[in-house]
Scaffold this motif. Structure first.
Motif, PDB file in Angstrom:
ATOM      1  N   GLN A   1       3.156  -1.450  10.758  1.00  0.00           N
ATOM      2  CA  GLN A   1       3.876  -0.386  10.060  1.00  0.00           C
ATOM      3  C   GLN A   1       5.351  -0.711   9.943  1.00  0.00           C
ATOM      4  OE1 GLN A   1       3.054   3.297  12.009  1.00  0.00           O
ATOM      5  NE2 GLN A   1       1.025   3.507  11.101  1.00  0.00           N
TER       6      GLN A   1
ATOM      7  N   SER B   1       0.400   2.928  -0.204  1.00  0.00           N
ATOM      8  CA  SER B   1      -0.922   2.949   0.412  1.00  0.00           C
ATOM      9  C   SER B   1      -1.939   2.160  -0.402  1.00  0.00           C
ATOM     10  CB  SER B   1      -1.397   4.392   0.584  1.00  0.00           C
ATOM     11  OG  SER B   1      -1.515   4.990  -0.680  1.00  0.00           O
TER      12      SER B   1
ATOM     13  N   SER C   1      -0.799  -2.029  15.226  1.00  0.00           N
ATOM     14  CA  SER C   1      -0.560  -1.042  14.169  1.00  0.00           C
ATOM     15  C   SER C   1       0.926  -0.734  14.047  1.00  0.00           C
ATOM     16  CB  SER C   1      -1.345   0.230  14.458  1.00  0.00           C
ATOM     17  OG  SER C   1      -1.038   1.207  13.511  1.00  0.00           O
TER      18      SER C   1
ATOM     19  N   GLN D   1       6.850  -1.039   5.827  1.00  0.00           N
ATOM     20  CA  GLN D   1       7.193   0.363   5.619  1.00  0.00           C
ATOM     21  C   GLN D   1       7.327   0.713   4.149  1.00  0.00           C
ATOM     22  OE1 GLN D   1      10.680   1.126   7.878  1.00  0.00           O
ATOM     23  NE2 GLN D   1       9.569   1.549   9.772  1.00  0.00           N
TER      24      GLN D   1
END
Length: 84
Positions: free
Chosen positions: A51, A59, A47, A55
Protein backbone atom coordinates in the motif's frame (compact mmCIF):
# COMPACT_ATOMS: atom_id res chain seq x y z
CA UNK A 1 15.24 -56.46 38.94
CA UNK A 2 12.53 -57.89 41.06
CA UNK A 3 8.79 -57.95 40.33
CA UNK A 4 7.96 -54.83 42.37
CA UNK A 5 10.45 -52.65 40.53
CA UNK A 6 9.32 -54.04 37.18
CA UNK A 7 5.67 -53.25 37.96
CA UNK A 8 6.64 -49.74 39.09
CA UNK A 9 8.57 -49.20 35.86
CA UNK A 10 5.67 -50.44 33.73
CA UNK A 11 3.26 -48.23 35.70
CA UNK A 12 5.49 -45.17 35.28
CA UNK A 13 5.91 -45.74 31.53
CA UNK A 14 2.14 -46.21 31.19
CA UNK A 15 1.41 -42.96 33.06
CA UNK A 16 3.99 -41.05 31.01
CA UNK A 17 2.52 -42.51 27.79
CA UNK A 18 -0.99 -41.39 28.76
CA UNK A 19 0.36 -37.94 29.69
CA UNK A 20 2.03 -37.62 26.29
CA UNK A 21 -1.20 -38.66 24.54
CA UNK A 22 -3.14 -36.01 26.47
CA UNK A 23 -0.62 -33.19 26.01
CA UNK A 24 0.32 -33.87 22.37
CA UNK A 25 -2.86 -32.40 20.77
CA UNK A 26 -2.49 -29.21 22.82
CA UNK A 27 1.15 -28.83 21.79
CA UNK A 28 0.25 -29.40 18.13
CA UNK A 29 -2.54 -26.80 18.42
CA UNK A 30 -0.20 -24.21 19.94
CA UNK A 31 2.36 -24.79 17.18
CA UNK A 32 -0.37 -24.46 14.52
CA UNK A 33 -1.66 -21.21 16.08
CA UNK A 34 1.84 -19.74 16.15
CA UNK A 35 2.35 -20.66 12.48
CA UNK A 36 -0.96 -19.03 11.52
CA UNK A 37 -0.12 -15.91 13.57
CA UNK A 38 3.26 -15.67 11.84
CA UNK A 39 1.63 -15.99 8.41
CA UNK A 40 -0.93 -13.30 9.26
CA UNK A 41 1.80 -10.98 10.51
CA UNK A 42 3.82 -11.50 7.33
CA UNK A 43 0.73 -10.87 5.18
CA UNK A 44 -0.05 -7.64 7.07
CA UNK A 45 3.52 -6.44 6.62
CA UNK A 46 3.47 -7.29 2.91
CA UNK A 47 0.11 -5.53 2.53
CA UNK A 48 1.39 -2.44 4.35
CA UNK A 49 4.49 -2.32 2.16
CA UNK A 50 2.38 -2.81 -0.97
CA UNK A 51 0.00 0.00 0.00
CA UNK A 52 2.85 2.40 0.74
CA UNK A 53 4.45 1.62 -2.61
CA UNK A 54 1.24 1.95 -4.67
CA UNK A 55 -0.78 4.67 -2.97
CA UNK A 56 -1.50 6.59 -6.17
CA UNK A 57 -2.61 3.51 -8.12
CA UNK A 58 -6.34 3.14 -8.73
CA UNK A 59 -8.23 0.02 -7.71
CA UNK A 60 -8.69 -1.07 -11.32
CA UNK A 61 -6.61 -0.22 -14.33
CA UNK A 62 -9.21 -1.12 -16.97
CA UNK A 63 -12.08 1.26 -17.77
CA UNK A 64 -15.55 0.39 -16.60
CA UNK A 65 -18.57 0.19 -18.89
CA UNK A 66 -22.10 0.73 -17.56
CA UNK A 67 -24.21 -2.38 -17.45
CA UNK A 68 -27.30 -2.95 -19.59
CA UNK A 69 -29.49 -2.22 -16.58
CA UNK A 70 -27.86 1.21 -16.22
CA UNK A 71 -28.44 2.04 -19.89
CA UNK A 72 -32.06 0.91 -19.62
CA UNK A 73 -32.67 2.92 -16.44
CA UNK A 74 -31.11 6.07 -17.92
CA UNK A 75 -33.28 5.74 -21.05
CA UNK A 76 -36.42 5.33 -18.98
CA UNK A 77 -35.56 8.36 -16.86
CA UNK A 78 -34.95 10.57 -19.88
CA UNK A 79 -38.22 9.46 -21.48
CA UNK A 80 -40.07 10.31 -18.29
CA UNK A 81 -38.55 13.77 -18.18
CA UNK A 82 -39.37 14.46 -21.82
CA UNK A 83 -42.98 13.32 -21.59
CA UNK A 84 -43.80 15.40 -18.49
Amino acid sequence: MDTTRMEALIGMVTVLGILVLLVLPAVIGVMRDRRIDRQLREAEQASALDQRGHQDQKSSSKPTVPSTATWYAEGRRSKKLVSS
